[in-house]
Write a protein that holds these residues in place. Structure first.
Motif, PDB file in Angstrom:
ATOM      1  N   GLY A 296       0.817  -1.202   0.000  1.00 27.68           N
ATOM      2  CA  GLY A 296       0.000   0.000   0.000  1.00 27.68           C
ATOM      3  C   GLY A 296       0.849   1.249   0.000  1.00 27.68           C
ATOM      4  N   VAL A 343      -8.318   3.239  -0.493  1.00 31.59           N
ATOM      5  CA  VAL A 343      -9.180   2.331  -1.243  1.00 31.59           C
ATOM      6  C   VAL A 343     -10.603   2.884  -1.181  1.00 31.59           C
ATOM      7  CG1 VAL A 343     -10.047  -0.018  -1.516  1.00 31.59           C
ATOM      8  CG2 VAL A 343      -7.780   0.350  -0.539  1.00 31.59           C
ATOM      9  N   ASP A 344     -11.177   3.204  -2.352  1.00 34.36           N
ATOM     10  CA  ASP A 344     -12.573   3.662  -2.425  1.00 34.36           C
ATOM     11  C   ASP A 344     -12.860   4.800  -1.440  1.00 34.36           C
ATOM     12  OD1 ASP A 344     -13.261   1.921  -4.462  1.00 34.36           O
ATOM     13  OD2 ASP A 344     -13.840   0.337  -3.079  1.00 34.36           O
ATOM     14  N   VAL A 390     -10.883  -5.418   1.807  1.00 36.00           N
ATOM     15  CA  VAL A 390     -10.386  -4.092   2.178  1.00 36.00           C
ATOM     16  C   VAL A 390     -11.452  -3.011   2.016  1.00 36.00           C
ATOM     17  CG1 VAL A 390      -7.940  -4.545   1.764  1.00 36.00           C
ATOM     18  CG2 VAL A 390      -9.398  -3.820  -0.136  1.00 36.00           C
ATOM     19  N   SER A 391     -12.509  -3.299   1.237  1.00 33.91           N
ATOM     20  CA  SER A 391     -13.519  -2.263   1.007  1.00 33.91           C
ATOM     21  C   SER A 391     -14.814  -2.904   0.518  1.00 33.91           C
ATOM     22  CB  SER A 391     -13.004  -1.259  -0.045  1.00 33.91           C
ATOM     23  OG  SER A 391     -14.015  -0.353  -0.415  1.00 33.91           O
ATOM     24  N   ARG A 398     -13.867  -5.271  -2.596  1.00 25.05           N
ATOM     25  CA  ARG A 398     -12.493  -5.395  -3.087  1.00 25.05           C
ATOM     26  C   ARG A 398     -11.700  -6.230  -2.087  1.00 25.05           C
ATOM     27  NH1 ARG A 398     -11.153  -1.451  -7.083  1.00 25.05           N
ATOM     28  NH2 ARG A 398     -12.654   0.276  -7.190  1.00 25.05           N
ATOM     29  N   LEU A 400      -7.737  -7.695  -0.895  1.00 25.52           N
ATOM     30  CA  LEU A 400      -6.276  -7.710  -0.989  1.00 25.52           C
ATOM     31  C   LEU A 400      -5.861  -9.169  -1.081  1.00 25.52           C
ATOM     32  CD1 LEU A 400      -3.554  -6.173  -0.832  1.00 25.52           C
ATOM     33  CD2 LEU A 400      -3.627  -6.570   1.651  1.00 25.52           C
ATOM     34  N   SER A 426      -4.596  -4.505  -8.786  1.00 26.47           N
ATOM     35  CA  SER A 426      -3.639  -3.406  -8.805  1.00 26.47           C
ATOM     36  C   SER A 426      -2.243  -3.915  -8.458  1.00 26.47           C
ATOM     37  CB  SER A 426      -4.063  -2.327  -7.813  1.00 26.47           C
ATOM     38  OG  SER A 426      -3.864  -2.784  -6.481  1.00 26.47           O
ATOM     39  N   VAL A 430      -4.709  -5.271  -4.792  1.00 24.99           N
ATOM     40  CA  VAL A 430      -6.120  -5.004  -4.517  1.00 24.99           C
ATOM     41  C   VAL A 430      -6.929  -5.268  -5.786  1.00 24.99           C
ATOM     42  CG1 VAL A 430      -7.815  -3.277  -3.818  1.00 24.99           C
ATOM     43  CG2 VAL A 430      -5.554  -3.318  -2.752  1.00 24.99           C
ATOM     44  N   ASP A 432     -10.346  -5.432  -8.373  1.00 23.82           N
ATOM     45  CA  ASP A 432     -11.534  -4.676  -8.739  1.00 23.82           C
ATOM     46  C   ASP A 432     -12.714  -5.203  -7.912  1.00 23.82           C
ATOM     47  OD1 ASP A 432     -10.211  -3.095 -10.489  1.00 23.82           O
ATOM     48  OD2 ASP A 432     -11.106  -3.924 -12.318  1.00 23.82           O
TER      49      ASP A 432
END
Length: 662
Positions: A296, A343-344, A390-391, A398, A400, A426, A430, A432
């Motif tokens: 990150g 994230v988001d 993570v989100s 999403r 990780l 990513s 992370v 999509d």
């Protein structure tokens, strides 16, 4: 409960140890002095500081001789009954009981440690045990949160090696009113540290005989020395009748920070966060969350990491959520940093403390409050430790991904013949957004990932998002006759596995938020239906939780895949060994109506059964694993089966009905 006894000779008899002669007691005390002082030190509370705790432990042991019987005139020093050196005898047992009693009384007394009794004199120095590692600090912090009675029970079991019965007798003799309850609390604490508890207790952190010495406040000591010299000079020059008024003595310097406070400070200091090397996961036999590198864009943001650790420790000004069975205790030792980054529209921090995953998120826009989530991650492995949420947004979740995941895709479990769709990831790992499952079960998305060939060849597996930090690992056990080993769970990414999961996928959303680690679908029997109506499958779906519990659903599935499985009534226990490697045999039955309108009773058992017998409204017996009887009867049928070497097996739900008296 497993025993961890270590000293065969340290158990005690149901009767109190005899009162020894003073010479014998002194000889035993000298021989076992470090062991006895360590025991007293463990029981005493840490609150007054490490220096006073060390001195109090030594004082308690040294005072224990006071209760010994006077030595006979001319008696030689040493034990009356010779014993092999290092093997405690009745004299040691007597000393240990007195020390435990004295330590518990001292811990319960206001202004402990010793009331009016003086401590051993140490002038100009402060003494304290050497600092241990993170594990010792974590154990010290855990011991500081329980009562002295629980610490005594913990020490007697893990350090002294007493059996539960002997420890209960000693605690009762020491004045503990509920020794069994205290021992249960100690065993819960002991299970947290497992087999390492004894070795940790024998570490330097808990050794009051191997101490470090540091000076007290040197400037204040020098000031006091000068004041004393001044007073002496004035007294010498004045007459004996002179009156000298001296002001109050400066306050005693505050004791040093306790081990608990030191451990808490380390645990909330981002400088001590653990970080795995970037490529360590590819060259280790332990492929789990401990091998995740910190990823990150904000892993160096000390302010963000401090807020995350502070929110975890204090839980003030933050919304807290946790999955069932997750301990919510603050950090006891430095955690491992897994991720820190945006994230988001949120700044997200992921931590791992060995048994839990902690997610902290705060809005980047300043609107809304911070969120703290905790979830269990006991013994997460290459599959159950492969992804962490993570989100979550309306677009989906999403994740990780673990550093050992090379490929990721999304597939609909309800459409096994449709290829999985590649999922973009990513540079930080992370994904999509992965779409959620609608309430009408029009689709059931799942992650299909593949491990890197650097750790294992051709290993792909499925993960289902059930609304928690870690997705659940999906597996299946093929039906008998497919050539698969008996009850061998396997990854469900093959065509046969995907087709099998499609029949029961709609039940997965009902498991959301219940702390699920893994789900295995076991097809324990297949049965050719009467009247050439096709082939039915009997399944047992086992839901494993992170806390070790297992829930089971047994179902019958007809030949038409468009029909939902028919659940077979049975136990509703939150924990059962059924359909696990400790419950490998299963027998179940249900009524079924054929397309012609004829009614049948069907039953089937797992592959090891040699006979199936039905009693009650339906009476029949067959050799083999399946039974089909035409009948117009209704009501509960009592099933039994024969398993060679294991005796009689009752039908699913029979044991519960028998215990209910039905």
């Amino acid at each position: 409960m497993q025993s961890h006894d270590t000293f065969r000779s340290s158990d005690i008899s149901p009767t109190a140890p005899p009162r020894p002669r003073r010479n014998d007691a002194e000889a035993a005390l000298v021989e076992h002095y470090p062991r006895l002082v360590r025991l007293a030190h463990l029981i005493l509370p840490p609150a007054p500081g490490r220096h006073r705790r060390v001195l109090a432990a030594h004082a308690l042991v040294q005072k224990s001789l006071a209760g010994a019987a006077p030595s006979l005139p001319g008696a030689a020093s040493g034990p009356t009954v010779p014993t092999q050196r290092g093997e405690p005898g009745p004299v040691f047992a007597w000393l240990r009981e007195r020390i435990v009693s004295a330590a518990l009384r001292a811990a319960a007394r206001p202004g402990w440690p010793l009331g009016r009794s003086p401590l051993p004199a140490v002038l100009g120095l402060r003494l304290f045990p050497r600092a241990g590692g993170d594990d010792e600090l974590a154990l010290e912090a855990a011991l500081a949160t329980v009562t002295p009675e629980v610490r005594a029970a913990f020490a007697l079991r893990a350090l002294e090696g007493l059996s539960s019965r002997s420890a209960a007798l000693l605690l009762a003799a020491a004045g503990v009113s509920a020794p069994d309850e205290v021992l249960r609390a100690a065993e819960r604490l002991r299970s947290t540290f497992g087999a390492d508890a004894e070795s940790l207790l024998r570490g330097v952190e808990f050794d009051p005989c191997t101490v470090q010495a540091r000076p007290t406040d040197l400037l204040r000591r020098r000031h006091r020395t000068r004041l004393t010299a001044l007073v002496a000079a004035v007294l010498f020059s004045a007459s004996a009748a002179a009156v000298l008024t001296v002001g109050p003595e400066p306050p005693t310097p505050a004791p040093p920070v306790s081990a608990l406070a030191a451990a808490s400070a380390r645990a909330t200091d981002p400088r001590f966060l653990l970080r795995a090397p970037a490529e360590q996961w590819s060259d280790t036999a332990r492929v789990d969350l401990t091998q995740w590198p910190a990823r990150g864009a904000r892993t160096g943001d000390t302010a963000l990491l401090s807020r995350a650790l502070d929110a975890w420790a204090r839980r003030t000004g933050v919304r807290v959520a946790f999955t069932p069975g997750t301990p919510t205790t603050p950090p006891a030792a430095p955690a491992r940093l897994l991720f820190a980054g945006p994230v988001d529209d949120s700044a997200v921090v992921l931590l791992h403390d060995g048994g839990r995953i902690i997610r902290y998120a705060e809005p980047l826009t300043g609107r809304g409050g911070a969120v703290l989530e905790l979830a269990r991650a006991d013994d997460a492995d290459v599959t159950t430790g492969a992804a962490v949420s993570v989100s979550r947004t309306p677009l989906g979740a999403r994740f990780l991904l673990a550093p050992w995941i090379d490929e990721s895709a999304v597939r609909d479990l309800l459409r096994p013949d449709v290829p999985a769709r590649a999922l973009a990831v990513s540079a930080d790992g992370v994904t999509d957004p992965v779409p959620g499952t609608p309430g009408d079960c029009r689709r059931v998305p799942a992650l299909q990932v593949r491990s890197s060939t650097r750790i294992v060849e051709d290993h792909s597996f499925l993960l289902a998002d059930l609304g928690e930090l870690s997705p659940a690992h999906l597996t299946w056990s093929p039906a008998p006759g497919t050539g698969a080993p008996a009850r061998q769970p396997r990854e469900a990414t093959s065509a046969a596995g995907l087709t099998s999961l499609a029949r029961s996928a709609c039940a997965l959303p009902g498991l959301r938020g219940t702390g699920v680690r893994a789900v295995n679908r076991w097809e324990f029997a297949q049965q050719t239906l009467p009247e050439q109506a096709g082939r039915a499958t009997w399944t047992c779906t086992r839901v494993e939780s992170w806390d070790g519990r297992g829930r089971v659903v047994v179902a019958w599935e007809g030949p038409d895949a468009r029909n939902r499985p028919v659940r077979v009534p049975g136990p509703t226990s939150e924990d059962t060994a059924a359909c696990s490697r400790f419950g490998q045999h299963l027998l179940a039955g249900t009524y079924w109506t054929a397309p012609s309108g004829a009614r049948y009773y069907l039953a089937a058992g797992s592959r090891a059964l040699t006979t199936v017998t039905a009693r009650g409204p339906v009476s029949a017996a067959v050799r083999g694993q399946v039974l089909a009887v035409r009948t117009n009867a209704t009501g509960q049928v009592r099933l039994t089966g024969t398993v060679p070497g294991s005796g009689e097996l009752r039908g699913w739900g029979e044991e519960q009905r028998e215990s209910d008296g039905s």
